[in-house]
Design a protein around this motif. Structure first.
Motif: not given
Length: 379
Positions: A25-27, A34-35, A336-338, A344-345
């Motif tokens: 969801t955050l991604a 890119i998720s 990594a998302i921001v 990533l998980v």
């Protein structure tokens, strides 16, 4: 004055929402991200399968299906498994709402409050969650000291009078590792000696890159009376949204699981039954070759970043060790998302902190760009 409502299920209250979904969801909420978080093939379901779904709808197959699935699909699954060396009659097959419901119904049928389930970790998150939902206790067996294989002495050390089942998953989510013969034999000896059930989650068995995937039920038919095989249409045929899976077990056991399935889900979707028969005849080999090439690019890329990564032999995940970055896995994934725009998980979701899971079932272009961004982020 009305009394306050009585408490709901304490096991549910204690559960945390899915961290995989939280990260996804955050991604999704981060522009341009890119998720690589979800284990979902980006391919469309093959045309032959989709065409049969349209035909099934035109035939009016929109009513309740038999609880355990149509006789035709159960017979097709039985034949499909026989080709892989697994002997289960059609009457020993239950069609489920995906593998997740298969896991839930199996554990619901097996567990009493206070029972224990041994879960070699890293492992798919649902095993532990569903065990707790049944007021039983998940017991983690850390496999990282043995390269994600199962050490018999370590396994035996986890067995108690309350042990009811062992859950194995090969190829594994999240590592992509396959259990070797020694691991399968260790599970078999313990299960045979202590009367423990073995739940073999085989959903990635058609997505294999190096050598054959040996199945527990094939190697140890002498434990047929306590083995539950779980499989799914989702991964090899890009049918995640169809929610179609199955359980296979010896009749005395599967009849009890079928009752749990009947109460939990009634049945799978009727107009998906005939398309599932078609899927069993579709060869996923071309897709496997695409994944194989992506796997090699991902592993080589992660290692070039200085992130130690075992080369997965199956599934479509890489599981790099990120401890050298000085971040824990939660911080790594959030940053990594921001900062990099890559989802990533965290490995802690699977019982393996210090790692992250990367799914390479995205387009080649997205995968290459994600690796470029990650390399800049890590450096």
């Amino acid at each position: 004055m009305a009394a306050s409502p009585r408490p709901v299920n304490s096991a549910i209250v204690a559960m945390q929402p899915s961290a995989i979904r939280r990260i996804s969801t955050l991604a999704a909420q981060t522009p341009g991200c890119i998720s690589l978080a979800l284990g979902e093939p980006e391919f469309d379901t093959p045309e032959a399968i989709r065409a049969e779904a349209k035909a099934a709808l035109d035939r009016g197959e929109t009513h309740y299906a038999p609880n355990a699935g149509t006789p035709a699909l159960r017979e097709a699954i039985s034949g499909y498994m026989a080709e892989q060396g697994l002997s289960f009659a059609p009457e020993e097959v239950v069609v489920t709402l995906g593998a997740t419901e298969a896991i839930s119904s199996t554990l619901l049928a097996l567990l009493n409050p206070g029972d224990e389930v041994i879960i070699p970790v890293p492992a798919f998150v649902s095993y532990e969650a569903v065990t707790r939902m049944n007021h039983a206790r998940p017991v983690r067996l850390d496999t990282s000291p043995w390269d994600f294989q199962i050490d018999e002495d370590a396994l035996r050390a986890q067995v108690t009078p309350a042990t009811k089942a062992i859950v194995i998953n090969s190829p594994n989510n999240p590592t992509g590792c396959m259990l070797d013969a020694a691991s399968l034999d260790a599970v078999a000896r313990v299960a045979g000696e202590f009367g423990v059930y073995v739940i073999s989650d085989d959903v990635y068995n058609r997505l294999v890159y190096d050598g054959a995937c040996e199945r527990f039920a094939t190697r140890h038919p002498e434990l047929r009376d306590r083995t539950v095989v779980i499989d799914s249409f989702s991964k090899p045929w890009a049918m995640t949204g169809w929610r179609m899976g199955w359980i296979a077990a010896a009749e005395p056991l599967v009849s009890q699981i079928a009752k749990a399935h009947q109460s939990a889900a009634s049945s799978s979707v009727m107009f998906c039954m005939a398309p599932a028969e078609v899927a069993l005849g579709c060869d996923p080999a071309p897709t496997v070759e695409i994944y194989r090439r992506r796997r090699d690019r991902v592993v080589d890329g992660l290692r070039a970043m200085g992130l130690p990564t075992r080369r997965p032999r199956g599934a479509f995940y890489a599981f790099p060790d990120i401890t050298a970055t000085g971040m824990d896995d939660e911080e790594f994934c959030e940053r990594a998302i921001v900062e990099a725009g890559v989802g990533l998980v965290p490995g802690s979701c699977f019982g393996a902190p210090g790692h992250v899971r990367l799914s390479f079932c995205v387009s080649d272009g997205d995968l290459d760009e994600a690796l470029r961004r990650l390399a800049a982020f890590v450096s």
